[in-house]
Design an enzyme around this catalytic site. Structure first.
Site, mmCIF file in Angstrom:
data_model
loop_
_atom_site.group_PDB
_atom_site.id
_atom_site.type_symbol
_atom_site.label_atom_id
_atom_site.label_comp_id
_atom_site.label_asym_id
_atom_site.label_seq_id
_atom_site.Cartn_x
_atom_site.Cartn_y
_atom_site.Cartn_z
ATOM 1 C CG ASP A 172 -0.362 -3.685 2.817
ATOM 2 O OD1 ASP A 172 0.323 -2.958 1.941
ATOM 3 O OD2 ASP A 172 -0.337 -3.157 3.583
ATOM 4 C CB SER B 124 3.642 1.576 6.034
ATOM 5 O OG SER B 124 1.514 1.634 6.923
ATOM 6 C CG HIS C 121 -0.432 0.614 2.527
ATOM 7 N ND1 HIS C 121 -0.178 -0.653 3.358
ATOM 8 C CD2 HIS C 121 -0.123 1.481 3.270
ATOM 9 C CE1 HIS C 121 0.435 0.288 3.969
ATOM 10 N NE2 HIS C 121 0.360 1.030 4.487
#
Length: 416
Positions: A270, A366, A225
């Protein structure tokens, strides 16, 4: 007629004689002082050791995750070395010892060791003899069950640089241990240099955007992402080092590989691979993390560590120094409870943190690593920071991509 000259003798003035005497005395004093200092002040010395194990073949080159059998052997050797030196006459000089590699040969395996001691230079020769004798005694008395050959022990002094080279190419090895206890990335504490040398900052157009983990000299693992709307590799660079904008090393990105089944709404699969345009040079502060074997299992309450340069709280400020925190693995059943994530956590994801909300990753963490230490304190990449509800909220722990679920995919793309 030639006339012989008459030479006259003149004595030095008293003050000149005194000056010369004092000068010579001063030089001798400095020389003796330096010699005493050199011989008496302790210095750090590094040694490489080797010995043979007969009949059993092990193959742990330290560049990849070791098998459980190799890990057990290495841990046993390290424990026995620690006990041997701490209970010896040179326990004060002992600093550290570890197994570097287990390499197969025609008749079994060779074990490569690294040892570190601190003592005055004058004791160098005798100290080497004592160290070797203690290793020989350890192999003879405590390693018979492993078929160790005491007569095979070799020991040589090496430089600090050579010592670092022994471990720089190894995966999952720290230079410095973490010092935090129970704090979080949200309002957490800064890490030490060399504590997490695989952590990288993914910089989009020169600014930190996501984290990533170095898994080889050319490849990093991150979250898909991070690149969903920013997939032009030319816009990305990678920084290494604990200060986000003052890196030890920077590399351009050559390629970004998404998982083919990545789904944005639910953040399924992901995971992404980042290929560097140029290999990194491993140093004591830039190293790779071990990839876990696909069969590795984590249990509830296992200790893990998350690191990153994400915000210190939701919509908050960014740290300059890499942040770290210790978390606990949370069982997916608990994470999927109605008061938590209501079934949204799949088998290819894992939860880590505390249901009380004590610790968590946050925005722009992330893609960063969730790392797990084995019994030897060698670190494995078990999770990738993926998603969560806010930062550090009660009953909303962090959700991570489960790396073991993607080992075959990683191998298919990188050969690792």
């Amino acid at each position: 007629m030639y006339r012989h000259g008459i030479s006259s003798q003149r004595s030095w003035p008293l003050w000149t004689t005194i000056f010369i005497f004092l000068g010579v005395a001063a030089i001798l004093g400095v020389t003796i002082g330096l010699l005493v200092h050199f011989l008496a002040v302790e210095k750090t010395y590094y040694y490489q050791g080797d010995f043979h194990i007969s009949g059993v073949t092990y193959n742990d080159n330290c560049e990849n995750a070791a098998s459980q059998a190799s890990t057990n052997l290495s841990k046993d050797i390290e424990t026995k070395m620690l006990n041997a030196f701490q209970n010896s006459s040179i326990y004060k000089e002992y600093v550290k010892s570890e197994v570097i590699k287990l390499l197969p040969n025609a008749n079994g395996s060779n074990v490569q060791l690294q040892l570190k001691f601190k003592f005055p230079p004058a004791e160098g020769v005798s100290m080497r003899t004592k160290i070797k004798a203690k290793l020989h005694q350890m192999l003879k008395n405590n390693m018979a069950s492993w078929n160790a050959v005491p007569a095979s022990i070799k020991l040589m002094e090496i430089s600090k640089a050579a010592s670092e080279m022994l471990t720089n190419n190894c995966c999952g090895r720290q230079v410095a241990n973490s010092i935090i206890t129970g704090n979080k990335i949200v309002n957490g504490k800064s890490s030490l240099e060399g504590a997490w040398p695989w952590q990288a900052s993914m910089q989009w157009k020169g600014r930190h955007y996501c984290g990533a983990s170095l898994i080889s000299s050319r490849w990093l693992l991150s979250a898909a992402h991070c690149f969903a709307k920013k997939n032009n590799s030319k816009d990305w660079t990678v920084n290494f080092g604990i200060v986000v904008n003052k890196p030890y090393m920077t590399r351009k990105v050559q390629n970004i590989i998404f998982h083919e089944n990545y789904s944005s709404p639910g953040l399924h699969d992901d995971i992404a691979l980042v290929q560097l345009a140029e290999e990194v040079s491993f140093t004591e502060y830039i190293r790779k993390i071990c990839l876990p074997e696909a069969k590795m299992k984590l249990s509830e309450n296992d200790n893990v560590v998350v690191t990153g340069w994400g915000t210190l709280y939701m919509n908050g400020s960014f740290p300059v120094i890499l942040q770290e925190d210790f978390l606990k693995i949370i069982d997916n059943k608990i994470c999927n409870a109605s008061y938590a994530y209501s079934g949204f956590v799949t088998d290819t994801m894992l939860c880590a943190g505390f249901m009380s909300g004590e610790a968590d990753a946050c925005q722009n963490d992330s893609g960063g690593p969730l790392a797990y230490p084995d019994s030897r304190n060698i670190w494995h990449l078990v999770g990738i920071v993926s998603w969560g509800d806010g930062c550090g909220k009660k009953n909303k722990p962090g959700v991570y991509t489960r790396v073991t679920s993607y080992r075959n995919w990683i191998t298919s793309k990188t050969g690792l």
